[in-house]
Scaffold this motif. Structure first.
Motif, PDB file in Angstrom:
ATOM      1  N   PRO A  62       0.804  -1.233   0.000  1.00  0.00           N
ATOM      2  CA  PRO A  62       0.000   0.000   0.000  1.00  0.00           C
ATOM      3  C   PRO A  62       0.830   1.274   0.000  1.00  0.00           C
ATOM      4  CG  PRO A  62      -0.886  -1.566   1.559  1.00  0.00           C
ATOM      5  CD  PRO A  62       0.403  -2.131   1.091  1.00  0.00           C
ATOM      6  N   THR A  63       2.054   1.203   0.547  1.00  0.00           N
ATOM      7  CA  THR A  63       2.868   2.425   0.636  1.00  0.00           C
ATOM      8  C   THR A  63       3.338   2.909  -0.744  1.00  0.00           C
ATOM      9  OG1 THR A  63       4.887   1.168   0.917  1.00  0.00           O
ATOM     10  CG2 THR A  63       3.784   1.865   2.926  1.00  0.00           C
ATOM     11  N   LEU A  82       2.630   6.327  -2.045  1.00  0.00           N
ATOM     12  CA  LEU A  82       3.434   7.486  -1.663  1.00  0.00           C
ATOM     13  C   LEU A  82       4.544   7.756  -2.676  1.00  0.00           C
ATOM     14  CD1 LEU A  82       3.838   6.761   2.151  1.00  0.00           C
ATOM     15  CD2 LEU A  82       2.229   8.311   1.085  1.00  0.00           C
ATOM     16  N   PHE A  92      -4.784  13.066   6.985  1.00  0.00           N
ATOM     17  CA  PHE A  92      -3.836  12.142   6.376  1.00  0.00           C
ATOM     18  C   PHE A  92      -4.385  10.708   6.428  1.00  0.00           C
ATOM     19  CE2 PHE A  92      -0.325   9.213   6.211  1.00  0.00           C
ATOM     20  CZ  PHE A  92       0.436   9.706   5.165  1.00  0.00           C
ATOM     21  N   SER A  93      -4.920  10.329   7.597  1.00  0.00           N
ATOM     22  CA  SER A  93      -5.452   8.968   7.744  1.00  0.00           C
ATOM     23  C   SER A  93      -6.568   8.729   6.745  1.00  0.00           C
ATOM     24  CB  SER A  93      -5.995   8.743   9.156  1.00  0.00           C
ATOM     25  OG  SER A  93      -4.974   8.939  10.092  1.00  0.00           O
ATOM     26  N   TYR A 132      -5.081   8.638   3.209  1.00  0.00           N
ATOM     27  CA  TYR A 132      -4.308   7.420   2.966  1.00  0.00           C
ATOM     28  C   TYR A 132      -5.233   6.206   2.850  1.00  0.00           C
ATOM     29  CZ  TYR A 132      -0.585   4.016   3.144  1.00  0.00           C
ATOM     30  OH  TYR A 132       0.263   2.992   2.821  1.00  0.00           O
ATOM     31  N   ALA A 133      -6.221   6.160   3.744  1.00  0.00           N
ATOM     32  CA  ALA A 133      -7.149   5.017   3.737  1.00  0.00           C
ATOM     33  C   ALA A 133      -7.935   4.950   2.440  1.00  0.00           C
ATOM     34  CB  ALA A 133      -8.102   5.108   4.920  1.00  0.00           C
ATOM     35  N   PHE A 140      -4.572   4.290  -0.759  1.00  0.00           N
ATOM     36  CA  PHE A 140      -3.401   3.401  -0.753  1.00  0.00           C
ATOM     37  C   PHE A 140      -3.444   2.457  -1.953  1.00  0.00           C
ATOM     38  CE2 PHE A 140      -6.388   1.151   2.080  1.00  0.00           C
ATOM     39  CZ  PHE A 140      -6.423  -0.098   1.488  1.00  0.00           C
ATOM     40  N   ARG A 181      -5.983  -0.569  -3.120  1.00  0.00           N
ATOM     41  CA  ARG A 181      -7.214  -0.480  -2.331  1.00  0.00           C
ATOM     42  C   ARG A 181      -8.416  -1.022  -3.102  1.00  0.00           C
ATOM     43  NH1 ARG A 181     -11.165   4.179  -0.899  1.00  0.00           N
ATOM     44  NH2 ARG A 181     -12.231   3.202   0.829  1.00  0.00           N
TER      45      ARG A 181
END
Lengths: 466, 389
Positions: free
Chosen positions: B20-21, B24, B60-61, B64-65, B68, B71
Motif C-alpha cells: 500500500p505504501t 506514496l 492524512f489517515s 491514505y485510507a 493506498f 485499495r
C-alpha cells in the motif's frame, strides 16, 4: 492509531520495520522509542506532554529511591510522592469530571459555586500509569534494578504495542529485552502469526458482533424482546473477549517481532468454573496488578475472613472504577466483588462439587449479566435490559426468519465460531495438525484477514476509552 | 519445507503491509469505479497547529485510507468474500453506507440509524427553536414581496417501510415517529407556510402507480417529485406567488431509458458489490399538461436537503419559472451571497425542504440555515445598492 487502520497496517508498520531493521543494534531502542512516541502523538498530540512529564517524574524518583539505600523512610516518602503524582494525574484526567458531576449538585446546595472544566481523557492513561506505578513500587521493593538510561525507561512506558490498551507489562518482564535484543527470524514469524490471530479476532469476530450489538443496545429498552436481549448480551460477551484478547494478541505479536516477550493476558476465561478462576484467566495483567499492588499490601487473605472479604470488595470496586468513570463500571466492579466474596463465603465449595459444565454455565451466566451492566448506556437501561432477559420483556418476538435476517449468515457462523473458540478447543485441535499445514493455513488466513481489515471502516477498540 | 513456509509467511506479511505504501511513491490505482460512495479526502496540510489539533492526522489517515495502492483490488476482494459468505445478500453489518431490504430494495444506513433511535426528550423544544428561525425567514420574505414555504418530505424508509429488512420490524413500531408532521404542526402554529409533503405523499400511497423512489435510489424519482409538485400547487393555489403562476399540471410519467435526476444515486454506490440485480431500476420522465400561458417572471430559490434539487428540477420541467431564474443552493453554509444576487433581485418563492432527521441534526443544521438566510439578505442588499447607484 488503531492496529486495524490502513495507516497503521499499510504505513506505520512497514516504515517502522524498514527503519528498525536498517538501524544498527544500539540505535534500535531509540528507533522504537521515536516510533512509539509518534504512534501516541498521532492520536493524542497534546497528551504526549502528560505522559512524558509522568515519565520524567517517575524516572527521577525511581533513581532517587534506588540511591536512598538503607534510608527506607526516604525511599518510602519518594515512593509515596511518585504514586500520588501518578494517581493524581489519573484521577484528574479520568475521574474529576465524574466526581464533579456527582458531587457538585450537593456542594452547590452548600454554597460551593465552582465549575470544574471538562478535561479530555488521554488515551491509554490507565494502562501506562499502572505500568509506571508497578515499576516504581518494584524499584522500592528491590525486585527490579533501576533503569539508569532515561530513554530506555521511556521506551518501557511508551512501547507502542502495549501503550494504549495493554497488556500492563511489568518492568521485570521486559527489562532484559530492553537491554539486549537481537533480530531473530523465528521470533518474527512467531510474532506475525500471533499478530494475525489477533487481527482475525478483532476484524472477523469482534467487529461482526459489534454491528449487531450496537443495533440492539441503541434500541429503546422497552422495545427489545427477550430473545434479542439474550442475543445482544451473548454477542457482546463474545465481542468484548475477542476485541480485547485480539488486541492483546496483536500487542504480544508485535512485541515478539521486535524480540520483546510480553506475558499472556487471557487464558480462555469463559471456560472457567468459578468467578475466582475467571479472574485468573481474564485480563491477567490487570488482575495480577491489583493482586500484587493492592490486594496483598492490604493484607490479602492473611488477616482473617472478614478482612479478606473487605479487601476483595475494595479491589473489585477499584477494578470497576479503573474501567471508567461511570456508575455502570462501579456497579460492575461491585457485582464481581460480591460474586467473589460469596464464593469465598462457601459457595465455592458448592461450585467445586458441581459437574464442570454446570459450573461453567454458572460463570457464563454471571459474566453475561455483568457485561450487560458494562455495556448499557446507564444503570436504568441495564436494569430494564436484565429484567427483559429474565422474563420482564413486554415486546413481542416476531419470527425466526426476522432473526436470521438481522443476524446474517456470516455473523451467525462467526458467533458460533466465537463461542467455540472461547474454549481451548482450537488449541487442542491445532496441536495435532502438522506445523507445515498450520503455516500454510496461516498464510491464507492472514491474507484474508488483512484484506478485510485494511478495507474496513474505522472501528475503535473498546478498551481504548479506558 | 517448514523453513520455506516460514519464509513465505513473512514474505506475504511484509509484501502485504508494504505494497500500500507504493501510493506514496506515485504508484496509483484507477479509483474511478469506486467514486460515488465516498467523498474524496482532503489534502492533509502539515503544520504544528494542524498536528496539535489532530487536523493533519485525521486528514492524512482519511486520505491514505482512501488512496493506498491496491485499495480497489482489496475492496473488491473483501466485498466478494463477504457476499460469498452471506450467500449473496449484502448486509447491514458490513455495508458501510447501504443495506439491502426485501425484494432487493436498497436503503441508506444513516436514515436507518436515525429511525432506529427512540425520540429524544425535548424534541419539540428544538423544533420550536428551528421554527422561530423559519418565522424570521418568512417575515423577511413577506417584507420583500416573496413567499417562503417550508416543505418537510418523507424519506425512503417512511415511504417504503414494507421493503425494510425483516429485522427492522421489531423496532419499527416503537421508533418510527413522524418528525415531519410534528414539525409541520409547529410551523402552522407559528404562522409559517408549510406544505407537509410527507403526510400528503404517504396519504396517497394506495394510489401510487409507480415507484416514488427508485429501488436502488434514495432521492425521489420523477414520479415522486411530480406528485409532491402537484400537491404543492394545489395547496398553494391561493398563495400570492403561486396564484400568479400558470403552471403546467403534472400528468404522470412515462418510461425513460436514462435517469431523470438521481434515481439511481445509491446504485452508483453499488459498483463495488458485484450485484447488478440491485441496480435494475425503472426510470421515468415527468409528463405535464401544457398550458399556453406565460411562466412567472420572478425568481425562485430552493434550499434544504437533497429534495431541494428534485423540487427545482420538477418546477423547471413544469416551466413554473424560467429555468435561468431558479437556483438550488448547493449546500448549506457554502452559499456565497454573490452567487445569489441574480435571484435575490426579484425573488418570488423561497422553498426549504426537510427530510427526516433527529432533533440533534436539526440543531446542527440551524447554523447552516442561518448562513443561507444571511447570504440571501446580503444578496438582496447588493441588488438594492446596485439599483440605488
Amino acid at each position: 492509531m488503531v492496529f486495524t487502520s490502513a495507516v497503521f497496517l499499510g504505513l506505520f508498520l512497514p516504515a517502522m520495520f524498514a527503519v528498525y531493521f536498517l538501524a544498527n543494534n544500539s540505535a534500535r531502542p531509540y528507533v522504537l522509542l521515536s516510533f512509539s512516541l509518534l504512534f501516541y502523538a498521532w492520536g493524542e498530540p497534546s497528551a504526549v506532554v502528560t505522559m512524558v512529564a509522568l515519565m520524567v517524574v517517575n524516572y527521577v524518583l525511581a533513581r532517587a529511591i534506588a540511591a536512598s539505600g538503607e534510608r527506607r523512610w526516604l525511599a518510602k516518602t519518594l515512593l509515596t510522592i511518585g504514586v500520588a503524582a501518578d494517581l493524581g494525574a489519573l484521577v484528574a484526567y479520568k475521574y474529576l469530571g465524574f466526581l464533579a458531576e456527582n458531587l457538585l449538585p450537593v456542594l452547590k446546595t452548600a454554597g460551593f459555586g465552582y465549575e470544574i472544566p471538562k478535561i479530555a481523557l488521554p488515551i491509554g492513561i490507565s494502562f501506562y500509569v499502572f505500568q509506571i506505578i508497578s515499576y516504581i513500587v518494584d524499584v522500592y521493593r528491590g525486585t527490579v534494578a533501576v533503569q539508569r538510561n532515561p530513554f530506555k525507561f521511556m521506551l518501557y512506558v511508551s512501547l507502542f504495542p502495549q501503550l494504549i490498551a495493554g497488556p500492563i507489562v511489568r518492568y521485570a518482564t521486559i527489562a532484559q529485552d530492553i537491554e539486549n535484543r537481537t533480530a531473530n527470524f523465528d521470533n518474527i514469524v512467531a510474532g506475525i502469526r500471533r499478530f494475525a490471530i489477533g487481527l482475525a479476532k478483532k476484524v472477523l469476530v469482534a467487529d461482526a458482533m459489534a454491528s449487531m450489538v450496537d443495533v440492539i443496545f441503541a434500541a429503546p429498552v422497552e422495545s427489545i424482546p427477550c430473545f434479542y436481549c439474550w442475543f445482544g448480551a451473548i454477542a457482546y460477551t463474545i465481542q468484548i473477549y475477542f476485541d480485547f484478547s485480539g488486541y492483546s494478541d496483536m500487542a504480544i505479536g508485535l512485541g515478539r517481532m521486535f524480540n520483546f516477550r510480553f506475558l499472556e493476558n487471557f487464558d480462555h476465561p469463559y471456560s472457567s468454573c468459578s468467578i475466582q478462576e475467571f479472574w485468573r484467566r481474564w485480563h491477567i495483567s490487570l488482575s495480577t496488578w491489583f493482586r500484587d499492588y493492592l490486594y496483598i499490601p492490604l493484607g490479602g487473605s492473611r488477616k482473617g475472613k472478614l478482612r479478606t472479604y473487605v479487601n476483595l470488595f475494595i479491589v473489585f470496586l477499584l477494578c470497576g472504577v479503573w474501567h471508567g468513570a461511570a456508575w455502570n463500571f462501579v456497579v460492575w466492579g461491585v457485582y464481581h466483588g460480591i460474586g467473589l466474596v460469596v464464593e469465598r463465603c462457601g459457595f465455592r465449595k458448592v461450585v467445586d462439587r458441581m459437574p464442570r459444565p454446570l459450573g461453567n454455565a454458572y460463570v457464563l451466566l454471571f459474566a453475561i449479566v455483568g457485561w450487560v451492566i458494562f455495556r448499557a448506556p446507564d444503570m436504568g437501561y441495564a436494569w430494564s435490559y436484565i429484567c427483559n432477559m429474565f422474563g420482564g420483556a413486554t415486546a413481542a418476538f416476531t419470527s425466526f426468519s426476522a432473526v436470521l435476517d438481522f443476524i446474517a449468515l456470516d455473523k451467525l457462523l462467526l458467533l458460533v465460531i466465537g463461542c467455540v473458540a472461547s474454549y481451548p478447543v482450537f488449541d487442542a485441535v491445532t496441536r495435532r495438525v502438522p506445523e507445515t499445514v498450520r503455516l500454510a493455513c496461516g498464510i491464507v488466513f492472514f491474507a484474508i484477514t488483512y484484506v478485510l481489515a485494511i478495507t474496513s471502516a474505522y472501528s475503535p477498540f473498546i478498551y481504548f476509552r479506558f | 519445507m517448514e523453513r520455506f513456509l516460514k519464509i513465505l509467511f513473512s514474505a506475504v506479511f511484509f509484501a502485504l503491509v508494504a505494497l500500500p505504501t507504493l501510493c506514496l511513491f506515485g504508484v496509483k490505482e484507477d479509483f474511478t469505479s469506486l467514486y460515488g460512495y465516498e467523498k474524496i479526502a482532503k489534502t492533509p496540510e502539515l503544520s504544528l497547529a494542524t498536528f496539535r489539533s489532530r487536523g493533519f492526522q485525521d486528514a492524512f489517515s482519511e486520505s491514505y485510507a482512501k488512496t493506498f495502492f491496491l485499495r480497489k483490488t482489496f475492496l473488491k476482494t473483501a466485498y466478494q468474500m463477504r457476499e460469498w459468505m452471506n450467500l449473496g445478500q449484502f448486509h447491514y453489518g458490513y455495508a458501510q453506507s447501504l443495506y439491502e431490504g426485501r425484494d432487493n430494495v436498497i436503503f441508506e444506513r444513516a436514515y436507518s440509524q436515525f429511525h432506529l433511535r427512540c425520540p429524544r426528550p425535548g424534541g419539540k423544544e428544538k423544533y420550536r427553536e428551528a421554527v422561530a428561525l423559519l418565522k424570521d425567514i418568512d417575515a423577511w420574505c413577506t417584507s420583500i414581496g416573496a413567499d417562503f414555504v417550508f416543505v418537510p418530505v418523507a424519506d425512503k424508509h417512511q415511504a417504503y417501510p414494507e421493503y425494510l429488512p425483516r429485522w427492522h420490524d421489531w423496532l419499527w413500531n416503537y421508533t418510527n415517529y413522524d418528525t415531519q408532521a410534528e414539525l409541520a404542526a409547529i410551523c402552522r402554529e407559528a404562522g409559517v407556510k408549510v406544505f407537509d409533503a410527507s403526510t400528503y405523499l404517504i396519504g396517497m400511497k394506495p394510489r401510487w402507480e409507480h415507484w416514488t423512489f427508485a429501488p436502488s435510489g434514495h432521492s425521489y424519482n420523477a414520479y415522486g417529485s411530480g406528485l409532491i409538485y402537484q400537491g404543492f400547487l394545489d395547496a398553494f393555489a391561493k398563495m400570492k406567488t403561486v396564484n400568479r403562476l400558470v403552471p403546467n399540471q403534472f400528468k404522470g410519467v412515462c418510461p425513460k431509458k436514462e435517469e431523470w435526476y438521481k434515481d439511481d444515486d445509491l446504485g452508483s454506490l453499488l459498483n463495488i458489490w458485484y450485484n447488478p440485480r440491485l441496480a435494475a431500476n425503472p426510470h421515468y420522465e415527468p409528463l405535464f399538461a401544457e398550458t399556453n400561458k406565460v411562466m412567472n417572471p420572478g425568481s425562485a430559490v430552493f434550499f434544504g436537503d437533497c429534495f431541494r434539487n428534485n423540487a427545482k428540477k420538477i418546477c423547471q420541467a413544469a416551466k413554473l419559472f424560467d429555468p435561468a431564474k431558479m437556483i438550488d443552493c448547493q449546500r448549506y453554509g457554502q452559499q456565497k451571497a454573490q452567487g445569489l444576487v441574480p435571484y435575490a433581485k426579484d425573488l418570488k418563492l423561497l422553498v426549504m425542504t426537510f427530510q427526516s432527521f433527529n432533533t440533534g441534526r436539526l440543531d446542527e443544521r440551524r447554523e447552516e440555515i442561518e448562513s443561507i438566510f444571511k447570504a440571501l439578505k446580503e444578496a438582496r442588499e447588493i441588488c438594492q445598492k446596485k439599483q440605488g447607484s
